[in-house]
Design a protein around this motif. Structure first.
Motif, PDB file in Angstrom:
ATOM      1  N   GLN A  35       0.824  -1.212   0.000  1.00 38.19           N
ATOM      2  CA  GLN A  35       0.000   0.000   0.000  1.00 38.19           C
ATOM      3  C   GLN A  35       0.857   1.261   0.000  1.00 38.19           C
ATOM      4  O   GLN A  35       0.494   2.277  -0.601  1.00 38.19           O
ATOM      5  CB  GLN A  35      -0.942  -0.017   1.199  1.00 38.19           C
ATOM      6  N   GLU A  36       2.024   1.202   0.659  1.00 33.19           N
ATOM      7  CA  GLU A  36       2.920   2.363   0.658  1.00 33.19           C
ATOM      8  C   GLU A  36       3.520   2.573  -0.733  1.00 33.19           C
ATOM      9  O   GLU A  36       3.673   3.716  -1.187  1.00 33.19           O
ATOM     10  CB  GLU A  36       4.024   2.185   1.695  1.00 33.19           C
ATOM     11  N   ALA A 159       9.043  -1.580   4.768  1.00 32.26           N
ATOM     12  CA  ALA A 159       8.007  -1.266   5.755  1.00 32.26           C
ATOM     13  C   ALA A 159       8.102  -2.270   6.891  1.00 32.26           C
ATOM     14  O   ALA A 159       8.187  -3.480   6.649  1.00 32.26           O
ATOM     15  CB  ALA A 159       6.620  -1.319   5.106  1.00 32.26           C
ATOM     16  N   LEU A 160       8.079  -1.780   8.133  1.00 34.24           N
ATOM     17  CA  LEU A 160       8.290  -2.636   9.290  1.00 34.24           C
ATOM     18  C   LEU A 160       7.078  -2.640  10.212  1.00 34.24           C
ATOM     19  O   LEU A 160       6.329  -1.667  10.291  1.00 34.24           O
ATOM     20  CB  LEU A 160       9.508  -2.159  10.089  1.00 34.24           C
ATOM     21  N   ALA A 161       6.915  -3.747  10.914  1.00 28.17           N
ATOM     22  CA  ALA A 161       5.950  -3.867  12.016  1.00 28.17           C
ATOM     23  C   ALA A 161       6.614  -4.706  13.088  1.00 28.17           C
ATOM     24  O   ALA A 161       7.097  -5.808  12.805  1.00 28.17           O
ATOM     25  CB  ALA A 161       4.649  -4.524  11.547  1.00 28.17           C
ATOM     26  N   ASP A 162       6.684  -4.166  14.300  1.00 28.03           N
ATOM     27  CA  ASP A 162       7.365  -4.851  15.407  1.00 28.03           C
ATOM     28  C   ASP A 162       8.824  -5.138  15.069  1.00 28.03           C
ATOM     29  O   ASP A 162       9.386  -6.158  15.466  1.00 28.03           O
ATOM     30  CB  ASP A 162       6.658  -6.158  15.772  1.00 28.03           C
ATOM     31  N   GLY A 163       9.443  -4.234  14.318  1.00 29.73           N
ATOM     32  CA  GLY A 163      10.842  -4.390  13.972  1.00 29.73           C
ATOM     33  C   GLY A 163      11.128  -5.390  12.878  1.00 29.73           C
ATOM     34  O   GLY A 163      12.293  -5.631  12.544  1.00 29.73           O
ATOM     35  N   ILE A 166       7.302  -6.145   6.846  1.00 31.10           N
ATOM     36  CA  ILE A 166       5.946  -6.540   6.458  1.00 31.10           C
ATOM     37  C   ILE A 166       6.054  -7.212   5.099  1.00 31.10           C
ATOM     38  O   ILE A 166       6.463  -6.590   4.119  1.00 31.10           O
ATOM     39  CB  ILE A 166       5.010  -5.325   6.373  1.00 31.10           C
ATOM     40  N   SER A 167       5.710  -8.481   5.040  1.00 29.86           N
ATOM     41  CA  SER A 167       5.867  -9.227   3.791  1.00 29.86           C
ATOM     42  C   SER A 167       4.736 -10.222   3.618  1.00 29.86           C
ATOM     43  O   SER A 167       4.097 -10.647   4.592  1.00 29.86           O
ATOM     44  CB  SER A 167       7.196  -9.981   3.781  1.00 29.86           C
ATOM     45  N   SER A 168       4.503 -10.610   2.385  1.00 26.42           N
ATOM     46  CA  SER A 168       3.503 -11.637   2.101  1.00 26.42           C
ATOM     47  C   SER A 168       3.887 -12.949   2.758  1.00 26.42           C
ATOM     48  O   SER A 168       3.020 -13.688   3.253  1.00 26.42           O
ATOM     49  CB  SER A 168       3.344 -11.820   0.591  1.00 26.42           C
ATOM     50  N   THR A 169       5.182 -13.260   2.781  1.00 26.75           N
ATOM     51  CA  THR A 169       5.645 -14.500   3.414  1.00 26.75           C
ATOM     52  C   THR A 169       5.303 -14.513   4.897  1.00 26.75           C
ATOM     53  O   THR A 169       4.829 -15.529   5.430  1.00 26.75           O
ATOM     54  CB  THR A 169       7.164 -14.645   3.228  1.00 26.75           C
ATOM     55  N   ARG A 170       5.518 -13.397   5.560  1.00 24.24           N
ATOM     56  CA  ARG A 170       5.204 -13.306   6.995  1.00 24.24           C
ATOM     57  C   ARG A 170       3.708 -13.447   7.240  1.00 24.24           C
ATOM     58  O   ARG A 170       3.282 -14.088   8.206  1.00 24.24           O
ATOM     59  CB  ARG A 170       5.717 -11.964   7.530  1.00 24.24           C
TER      60      ARG A 170
END
Length: 315
Positions: A35-36, A159-163, A166-170
């Motif tokens: 989205q970014e 782009a990060l979340a909780d360090g 952010i990825s499709s794999t995650r």
């Protein structure tokens, strides 16, 4: 939004007459990182008075590069869902390139010349880890070299979340683990699956918890085994409920994984109807009970927990 299929090589008739801002990526899930990328691309398009276009692929590149069987790939956003998400992000033109072996074999310069220049890109926007061939030579750092001044290049950082990235794999791993709460946070919206209502064993009705059995398409990624709070869109109406993804182990071993949803205060006959399932919250794992009485007691607890969650998260 206009949607096009590109069957390589690119047909010159698909070239827009006016320059475009072109965002690149597979965009499975169209998550917060994606989205970014789209936000920055849209800002460029607005500032320059151009259309925003996206070039993506019809199948995951792993099907070609790593010879993963196409039937084994379970997407976060199959094509129809991806189209809807792209439209919500303000995309004007959406190109699905059919990821053929011939397309995969293009060298970086030919890819740039035939597809990025070929689609009349004035600006190309992609994430920092986007590649268009072998990573060592087909990366974002090298793209300005291949562009040779014919278009601008914007690289969107991680782009990060909780360090963590952010990825499709995650997100896929979170769903497989049943952690829809994390998946939703990384997506930036509630994860959805679809499928028609089909006949099941009708056992839930005898327990006092009738269920709608949803036949999820194989191409979609169903969350891992467990009990969840959900909403179901059927006939244009969103209905809250609780879902079971599991094997009904209380009633025998070796059973297939099914999706059964108990819809709250809903009694319509919806067999055969299409649905969209919105996954809100994980409640618990699957438990094998000694008999129906124990299962009924647990279902009553699950219903109470689901209603409490829905009340707390009403907005």
């Amino acid at each position: 939004m206009e949607v096009y299929d590109i069957l390589p090589p690119l047909d010159g008739s698909m070239r827009p007459t006016a320059p475009i801002v072109l965002a690149l990526g597979f965009f499975d899930g169209v998550h917060r990182g994606h989205q970014e990328v789209l936000r920055q691309a849209k800002a460029q398009a607005t500032a320059r008075g151009l259309h925003l276009a996206v070039m993506t692929f019809d199948v995951h590149p792993a099907v070609i590069y790593r010879h993963v069987p196409a039937a084994s790939v379970h997407y976060l956003s199959p094509r129809k869902r991806k189209e809807a998400l792209m439209a919500n992000c303000g995309v004007d033109l959406l190109y699905f390139v059919h990821f053929t072996p011939e397309f995969a074999a293009l060298d970086p310069q030919t890819f740039v010349d035939q597809y990025l220049v070929g689609l009349n890109a004035a600006v190309v926007v992609a994430g920092f880890d986007y590649t268009y061939g072998k990573r060592a030579v087909a990366n974002m750092a090298r793209l300005p070299e291949y562009a040779a001044g014919r278009f601008d290049v914007i690289t969107v950082p991680e782009a990060l979340a909780d360090g963590e990235k952010i990825s499709s794999t995650r997100i896929r791993q979170a769903l497989d683990d049943g952690n829809v709460d994390l998946a939703n946070r990384l997506l930036g919206y509630h994860y959805q699956t679809s499928g028609p209502v089909v006949h099941g064993e009708a056992r839930g009705r005898t327990l006092g918890f009738p269920t709608a059995n949803i036949d999820t398409p194989a191409v979609e990624r169903l969350p891992g085994i467990g009990i969840y709070v959900v909403r179901v869109n059927v006939g244009g109406r969103w209905v809250p409920g609780m879902a079971s993804v599991g094997r009904n182990v209380t009633f025998g071993a070796g059973r297939p994984v099914t999706l059964e949803i108990n819809l709250f205060d809903f009694h319509d006959d919806i067999y055969g109807q299409a649905t969209q399932v919105e996954w809100l919250h994980y409640l618990r794992g699957e438990v094998k009970f000694e008999g129906a009485a124990g299962l009924i007691k647990q279902l009553e607890t699950d219903r109470a927990a689901s209603l409490a969650y829905l009340k707390e998260h009403r907005d």
